[in-house]
Structure formats: structure tokens, C-alpha cells
Design a protein around this motif. Sequence first.
Motif, PDB file in Angstrom:
ATOM      1  N   GLN A 162      48.720  77.731  23.022  1.00 14.44           N
ATOM      2  CA  GLN A 162      48.283  76.719  23.937  1.00 14.44           C
ATOM      3  C   GLN A 162      49.249  76.561  25.055  1.00 14.44           C
ATOM      4  O   GLN A 162      50.300  76.791  25.149  1.00 14.44           O
ATOM      5  CB  GLN A 162      48.205  75.477  23.251  1.00 14.44           C
ATOM      6  CG  GLN A 162      47.021  75.106  22.288  1.00 14.44           C
ATOM      7  CD  GLN A 162      46.608  73.670  21.978  1.00 14.44           C
ATOM      8  OE1 GLN A 162      47.551  73.008  21.936  1.00 14.44           O
ATOM      9  NE2 GLN A 162      45.510  73.772  21.373  1.00 14.44           N
ATOM     10  N   ALA A 163      48.692  76.296  26.306  1.00 10.86           N
ATOM     11  CA  ALA A 163      49.398  75.893  27.565  1.00 10.86           C
ATOM     12  C   ALA A 163      50.530  75.006  27.218  1.00 10.86           C
ATOM     13  O   ALA A 163      50.589  74.111  26.439  1.00 10.86           O
ATOM     14  CB  ALA A 163      48.564  75.196  28.718  1.00 10.86           C
ATOM     15  N   LYS A 216      51.790  78.972  30.733  1.00  8.27           N
ATOM     16  CA  LYS A 216      50.712  78.594  31.653  1.00  8.27           C
ATOM     17  C   LYS A 216      49.616  79.476  31.223  1.00  8.27           C
ATOM     18  O   LYS A 216      49.708  80.654  30.901  1.00  8.27           O
ATOM     19  CB  LYS A 216      51.105  78.633  33.212  1.00  8.27           C
ATOM     20  CG  LYS A 216      52.351  77.617  33.213  1.00  8.27           C
ATOM     21  CD  LYS A 216      52.665  77.737  34.709  1.00  8.27           C
ATOM     22  CE  LYS A 216      53.741  76.962  35.189  1.00  8.27           C
ATOM     23  NZ  LYS A 216      54.386  77.016  36.684  1.00  8.27           N
ATOM     24  N   ARG A 217      48.519  79.208  31.795  1.00  4.00           N
ATOM     25  CA  ARG A 217      47.327  79.961  31.577  1.00  4.00           C
ATOM     26  C   ARG A 217      47.509  81.349  32.489  1.00  4.00           C
ATOM     27  O   ARG A 217      46.883  82.364  31.765  1.00  4.00           O
ATOM     28  CB  ARG A 217      45.961  79.321  31.971  1.00  4.00           C
ATOM     29  CG  ARG A 217      45.386  78.355  31.093  1.00  4.00           C
ATOM     30  CD  ARG A 217      43.958  77.948  31.285  1.00  4.00           C
ATOM     31  NE  ARG A 217      42.970  79.135  31.161  1.00  4.00           N
ATOM     32  CZ  ARG A 217      41.679  79.256  31.414  1.00  4.00           C
ATOM     33  NH1 ARG A 217      41.462  78.056  32.006  1.00  4.00           N
ATOM     34  NH2 ARG A 217      41.032  80.135  31.217  1.00  4.00           N
ATOM     35  N   SER A 266      43.991  76.779  27.504  1.00  2.00           N
ATOM     36  CA  SER A 266      44.348  75.335  28.079  1.00  2.00           C
ATOM     37  C   SER A 266      43.972  74.274  27.242  1.00  2.00           C
ATOM     38  O   SER A 266      43.197  74.546  25.946  1.00  2.00           O
ATOM     39  CB  SER A 266      43.424  75.230  29.471  1.00  2.00           C
ATOM     40  OG  SER A 266      42.078  75.516  28.943  1.00  2.00           O
TER      41      SER A 266
END
Length: 127
Positions: free
Chosen positions: A13-14, A87-88, A127
Motif C-alpha cells: 500500500q502507498a 507512492k503509486r 492507493s
Amino acid sequence: QVQLVESGGGLVQAGGSLRLSCAASGRTINNYNMGWFRQAPGKEREFVAASNWNSISTDYAASVKGRFTISRDDAKNTVYLQMNSLKREDTAVYYCAADSFRYRSRVAASTYNYDYWGQGTQVTVSS
């Protein structure tokens, strides 16, 4: 000849963290500069981080500076990439690479400076 095998990729996950490993075999990489690159779908392979042979000189892409750390364990013939605050846009296939010009003092950010490449490991940040 040097064989490089990356591992440690996955889905995260972010905001999370991953540590990638690059295990070398066939020859010691203690006197080689090592780099990490990544390639997202539809994009060119880009520089992420590099360390010179004795870890005195390192370099990072602006997009990862302060979040990623490259390190090496010469006893294990292995290079690592610690990735924090993911981050994505960090989603990509990550490759490690070796510059076989021994004892080069300065690291390089161009793919042309690296002779050996691993097969890559997928990192997906949701995200």
C-alpha cells in the motif's frame, strides 16, 4: 560472467516499505559499482540509485531521494534497495545492474554504463 537475481518485490500500500535484494553469483561484485533501475509500463528504463564499489559514493534519482536507500553487503555478494514511503508512481519492474569496470570511483546513472542485469522484480504500490 556475473549473474544477478532480484527478489523482494510485491504488492504494498502507498506509504509502505519494501526491501529489494540483488544476489550476485559467478564473480564477486565487491569491486563493481552497482545500480538499481526501474521500468514502468510504456516508459523507458530509468535510474533509481547507485553505489560505488566501496559505498563512499552514492546517487539517487530526485524522485526517490530521501525515501530509498541503496546498500551492499560484500560478504553476501548482495546489494539492497530499501524503499520507504512508497507512492503509486513507484510502481514498476525494478532491475539491479553491475558496472564491471573495477574500482570506478564515480557512479553512473546511465544504463549504458552497466554490463550485467538481473531479470527484474515487480513492485506494485496501491492507493
